[in-house]
Design an enzyme around this catalytic site. Structure first.
Site, PDB file in Angstrom:
ATOM      1  N   CYS A 191       0.880  -1.181   0.000  1.00 50.42           N
ATOM      2  CA  CYS A 191       0.000   0.000   0.000  1.00 50.42           C
ATOM      3  C   CYS A 191       0.911   1.222   0.000  1.00 50.42           C
ATOM      4  O   CYS A 191       1.110   1.858   1.033  1.00 50.42           O
ATOM      5  CB  CYS A 191      -0.924  -0.008   1.215  1.00 50.42           C
ATOM      6  SG  CYS A 191      -1.831  -1.560   1.442  1.00 50.42           S
ATOM      7  N   ALA A 192       1.470   1.541  -1.146  1.00 46.66           N
ATOM      8  CA  ALA A 192       2.651   2.398  -1.207  1.00 46.66           C
ATOM      9  C   ALA A 192       2.365   3.896  -1.195  1.00 46.66           C
ATOM     10  O   ALA A 192       3.183   4.677  -0.707  1.00 46.66           O
ATOM     11  CB  ALA A 192       3.477   2.057  -2.454  1.00 46.66           C
ATOM     12  N   GLY A 195       4.054   7.466  -1.195  1.00 48.99           N
ATOM     13  CA  GLY A 195       5.347   7.104  -1.751  1.00 48.99           C
ATOM     14  C   GLY A 195       6.582   7.441  -0.948  1.00 48.99           C
ATOM     15  O   GLY A 195       7.691   7.164  -1.389  1.00 48.99           O
ATOM     16  N   SER A 196       6.431   8.026   0.222  1.00 48.75           N
ATOM     17  CA  SER A 196       7.612   8.394   1.010  1.00 48.75           C
ATOM     18  C   SER A 196       8.407   7.165   1.440  1.00 48.75           C
ATOM     19  O   SER A 196       9.638   7.159   1.381  1.00 48.75           O
ATOM     20  CB  SER A 196       7.195   9.199   2.244  1.00 48.75           C
ATOM     21  OG  SER A 196       6.559  10.391   1.869  1.00 48.75           O
ATOM     22  N   ASP A 223      -0.553   0.287  -5.272  1.00 44.87           N
ATOM     23  CA  ASP A 223      -1.647   0.973  -4.589  1.00 44.87           C
ATOM     24  C   ASP A 223      -2.939   0.706  -5.338  1.00 44.87           C
ATOM     25  O   ASP A 223      -2.943   0.541  -6.566  1.00 44.87           O
ATOM     26  CB  ASP A 223      -1.402   2.472  -4.483  1.00 44.87           C
ATOM     27  CG  ASP A 223      -2.199   3.089  -3.335  1.00 44.87           C
ATOM     28  OD1 ASP A 223      -1.697   3.079  -2.195  1.00 44.87           O
ATOM     29  OD2 ASP A 223      -3.329   3.550  -3.575  1.00 44.87           O
ATOM     30  N   ASP A 284       2.122  -1.648   5.080  1.00 43.55           N
ATOM     31  CA  ASP A 284       1.653  -0.452   5.776  1.00 43.55           C
ATOM     32  C   ASP A 284       0.196  -0.243   5.378  1.00 43.55           C
ATOM     33  O   ASP A 284      -0.102   0.452   4.419  1.00 43.55           O
ATOM     34  CB  ASP A 284       2.520   0.754   5.387  1.00 43.55           C
ATOM     35  CG  ASP A 284       2.187   1.981   6.199  1.00 43.55           C
ATOM     36  OD1 ASP A 284       2.151   1.886   7.434  1.00 43.55           O
ATOM     37  OD2 ASP A 284       1.969   3.051   5.596  1.00 43.55           O
ATOM     38  N   CYS A 337      -0.615   3.752  11.179  1.00 42.01           N
ATOM     39  CA  CYS A 337      -0.504   5.025  11.893  1.00 42.01           C
ATOM     40  C   CYS A 337      -1.709   5.186  12.805  1.00 42.01           C
ATOM     41  O   CYS A 337      -2.273   6.267  12.943  1.00 42.01           O
ATOM     42  CB  CYS A 337      -0.377   6.199  10.917  1.00 42.01           C
ATOM     43  SG  CYS A 337      -1.630   6.264   9.635  1.00 42.01           S
TER      44      CYS A 337
END
Length: 878
Positions: A191-192, A195-196, A223, A284, A337
């Site tokens: 789940c990119a 892109g960071s 994604d 992520d 997060c």
């Protein structure tokens, strides 16, 4: 690359229109009623409320923080998040940037400390290796508003745009570090977007690479959302890498590419890649995102206790799919997060339960020892309230407040369709849940028929600027008990007094809390795969979850009176037993066939109409040729035009040691109209060849490094393709023709004036050498600081730019932004002064030059981080 041509400009506009940063509203403004009108004279404006009683009640009950720390915890959550950024260690000037931060900005910003808890205005993050990550004692809003910080803010924006730094939340940098990436690893970022983290992974694989060489590693960034894929491409294009593939799939349905399933063993070449597996997987997942409340304070208003429950099943599906794609001996990092244990520890416990002894939760307490972290929870409760519909939220928040379940047995029968056993510490369900194996298997097959596009329509993921934002998925699910009699409500308002304790070592998980190191909140778990997954254990998990999903779907259809229900409730958990499990074939085959059916249905109507006009055959063939396997995405074609390749090799004198065969790709099947040629690494080449053999199962939206571009000129050139600035660092050590070596002052003049006539160069010999070149593209290398010209090209510190040689002048083919950055870098490195541009010298201005080439542009199919190399006013598009 990638994406539909007609969508190009719209997509570029989308990623430029970032979400509003709500901290822009001035927190120093007096409250309403104490100082006149609101911000900028708007009497209706009110500051964001940083309170949510339900939030405090929920996390106090979960005991994520000791009671004595609660006030410090909440106080920190209400403060704006300090800005952080990371230096790209693989960029050419990273040592110069580190020196500039240490010696210039760190001293000049000492007087601007804005927080009594911070001693330094800017400091490196002690836990990040190599002092490459920096913490600022200012929020993003303060950077924009404070005049004393203006030059530093401009520095950050410029360096971020060219890829020398990445502005990213500090806690978002943690998960890639625990992957322990090596230069030969194949890595999947499931789940990119935005892109960071993908950019961080690319930095790791390129960090020790020598000029002209590529690592053996591969990064696949995926994604589900097309527009977020564009943001992902925009971020990663700054890296200029040939080792990246960007795909557009649902993470839980990421396709397997196993050649053994598509051809007999006799036709398989053992020397070639047989299937796509990954040494490292970054999982992520989409989450409620309440750990980002400091960066996005609007979360205070939006948060409700059911957000985590609604995403739990999807998170388990994605994590299990990632585990299936992971090689034996590989490592997967699961992260969110969010602070919610239902999204964190509960998911990890379910992975361990399903995978058994095949997977281990690693103890990484000795890695990154300076990182402040808390152990994972072993016990938690599940809140009863759950809905994603605003009208239902308002009702249930009042009615269900304070209702908790400690064990699944306490969940009423009519709520078991929403609250699954995997949400609880033990993962055990109540005995009254019956699983009909035959029905489950049938449902598994039926639900795999849902097309990926249909699933995508029910998913909306929020994006962000300069960092990883909370990734949320909204579902059209109603409370299954709505409409029930009041006697049911009395049962629901009872709070469970019994709680469970997980038997798994969940204390090995990591919780990052804001008040430990003035950051956001994050959750990380590191998993190691010891052996292939046990099929029986995985299938048991699939059956129990599917039974719950089926029951819930039936009630939703009844309540909603509609045939359309949430995609999450219909999607079969793709708990694949590695890539060899038969479910993988059904998943990918059925998913792709549905997409093909939709396409065929629409195309059939077109063909019928065209047949009446006698044009069906021609139009259909052209459509198939241009669209390729996936609708709206240009096909990936290996470039095999030997005449063009030979002309490029001869014109630039490319050495035979630079591999070109099989490494050049394009997105246009018509070789006579190809305008961009991309270079891919050997690892990407192997995946592309395998993808073609298995029927293009990967939906590739972007890949490769742009290395050549078609270029026309009024004066003509022996070679129709020019060099690309992005690909120049890779190709430079292999070029023997059309190359010049300039002094620092002449190199500076080229960057400053962009067009310089041959007699105007300070070094007359350099002007003569430039005029002697063949017309067309050339390379100018800065020779300052190098004793041996012959070894400059292989020096990592070598600075070179692409230019165009006309009849009487040289013109730089670098974007103004890159040119300005490069000019400042060489000025600092060699102590040169940059005089103001003299606009009275027409021979040194860009405007009015009649010897620049026509700029052959192609409608971009995706956003790019850099402006077009050509910035010439009189250039004409083909």
């Amino acid at each position: 690359m990638g994406g539909g041509r007609k969508r190009g400009r719209t997509q570029r506009r989308h990623f430029k229109q970032g979400r509003e940063n709500v901290w822009k509203h001035n927190p120093q403004r007096p409250p309403a009623g104490e100082g006149g009108e609101g911000r900028e004279g708007n009497p209706s404006w009110q500051p964001f409320a940083t309170e949510n009683p339900a939030f405090e009640e929920y996390y106090k009950e979960q005991q994520i923080i000791p009671e004595e720390e609660w006030d410090d915890f909440m106080s920190m959550l209400r403060k704006p998040l300090p800005a952080t950024f990371r230096i790209n260690a693989s960029c050419q000037f990273f040592q110069d940037i580190c020196s500039q931060l240490e010696n210039d900005f760190r001293k000049s910003l000492e007087t601007e400390v804005s927080d009594e808890h911070e001693q330094d205005a800017i400091r490196p993050l002690s836990w990040y290796p190599g002092n490459l990550a920096w913490h600022l004692n200012f929020s993003r809003m303060q950077l924009r508003r404070n005049q004393a910080l203006e030059s530093f803010h401009e520095f950050l924006k410029r360096e971020n745009e060219v890829g020398n730094i990445t502005r990213q939340e500090a806690v978002s940098m943690i998960p890639p570090l625990f992957l322990n990436v090596q230069p030969d690893h194949h890595i999947l970022d499931m789940c990119a977007a935005p892109g960071s983290k993908t950019f961080q992974l690319l930095e790791m694989i390129h960090q020790s690479t020598k000029p002209g060489l590529l690592p053996n590693a591969l990064v696949v960034a995926n994604d589900v959302d097309v527009q977020r894929c564009n943001l992902l491409i925009h971020q990663t294009k700054r890296m200029c890498t040939a080792n990246l593939i960007v795909t557009n799939h649902e993470a839980q349905n990421f396709p397997g590419c196993n050649l053994a399933k598509f051809c007999s063993e006799t036709c398989m070449d053992e020397a070639k890649l047989q299937r796509v597996e990954f040494d490292r997987v970054l999982c992520d997942v989409p989450c409620s995102g309440d750990g980002t409340v400091r960066k996005a304070p609007d979360m205070w208003r939006k948060w409700n206790a059911g957000m985590g429950n609604g995403l739990h099943r999807l998170q388990v599906e994605i994590a299990m799919r990632g585990m299936g794609l992971l090689k034996v001996g590989g490592r997967m990092v699961y992260s969110t997060c969010s602070m919610n244990p239902v999204e964190n520890e509960a998911v990890v416990a379910e992975i361990l339960r399903r995978c058994g002894d095949s997977v281990e939760l690693l103890d990484v307490s000795k890695e990154l020892p300076e990182l402040a972290r808390r152990p994972g929870l072993s016990t938690w409760k599940v809140v009863k309230f759950y809905s994603a519909i605003p009208s239902v939220v308002q009702v249930l928040q009042v009615r269900d407040r304070g209702s908790w379940f400690g064990v699944h047995e306490d969940v009423p029968r009519y709520r078991k369709s929403v609250i699954s056993p995997s949400m609880f510490p033990s993962g055990k369900g109540s005995k009254d849940v019956e699983v009909n194996t035959d029905v489950v298997d049938a449902d598994m097959k039926d639900s795999t028929d849902m097309g990926e596009g249909e699933q995508e329509r029910n998913i909306a993921i929020a994006d962000s600027n300069n960092g990883d934002s909370p990734k949320t998925e909204e579902k059209t699910e109603v409370d299954c008990e709505s409409g029930e009699g009041p006697t049911r409500y009395k049962k629901l308002n009872s709070t469970s007094t019994c709680t469970e304790h997980s038997d798994y070592p969940l204390h090995r998980c990591m919780r990052i809390v804001p008040h430990d190191q003035n950051s956001g909140a994050f959750f990380i778990a590191v998993l190691h795969k010891h052996s292939s997954l046990n099929e029986n254990q995985v299938v048991d998990g699939v059956k129990s979850e599917q039974n719950i999903s089926k029951d819930n779907t039936g009630k939703l259809e009844k309540d909603l009176g509609s045939d359309k229900v949430s995609s999450e409730e219909n999607i079969v958990p793709q708990h694949v037993v590695d890539d060899t499990n038969v479910l993988d074939v059904e998943q990918n085959g059925d998913m792709d066939s549905k997409s093909s059916k939709d396409k065929s249905s629409e195309d059939a109507k077109v063909i019928i109409n065209e047949a009446e006009k006698g044009q069906a055959g021609t139009r259909d063939r052209r459509r198939q040729q241009n669209q390729g396997r996936w609708r709206g995405v240009d096909p990936v074609i290996f470039f095999k035009d030997d005449v063009t390749v030979k002309s490029i090799v001869y014109f630039y004198g490319v050495k035979d040691s630079f591999p070109l065969e099989g490494h050049l790709v394009t997105r246009n099947p018509d070789t006579s109209h190809v305008k961009r040629i991309y270079y891919v690494s050997k690892s990407v080449q192997d995946v592309l060849e395998l993808n073609i053999k298995v029927g293009e199962r990967l939906k590739i939206t972007s890949l490769g490094l742009k290395i050549f571009e078609r270029q026309s000129s009024k004066d003509g050139s022996p070679c129709t393709f020019r060099l690309s600035s992005e690909g120049l660092p890779l190709l430079l050590p292999y070029i023997t023709k059309q190359i010049l070596y300039a002094s620092a002052i002449d190199f500076q003049h080229l960057l400053q004036y962009r067009t310089v006539k041959f007699p105007d160069f300070v070094d007359a010999k350099f002007g003569e050498e430039a005029s002697a070149l063949l017309p067309g593209c050339c390379v100018v290398v800065l020779r300052e600081g190098h004793q041996d010209i012959g070894s400059i090209a292989t020096d990592p510190s070598a600075i070179a730019i692409v230019c165009w040689k006309g009849k009487t002048n040289l013109c730089v083919m670098v974007s103004p932004l890159d040119g300005k950055e490069l000019l400042e870098r060489i000025s600092l490195r060699f102590g040169l002064k940059i005089p103001k541009l003299d606009k009275e010298k027409p021979n040194q201005e860009v405007t009015g030059s009649d010897e620049q080439p026509d700029c052959a542009t192609e409608a971009d199919d995706q956003p790019e981080s850099k402006a077009s190399d050509m910035e010439i006013p009189d250039a004409e598009a083909e």
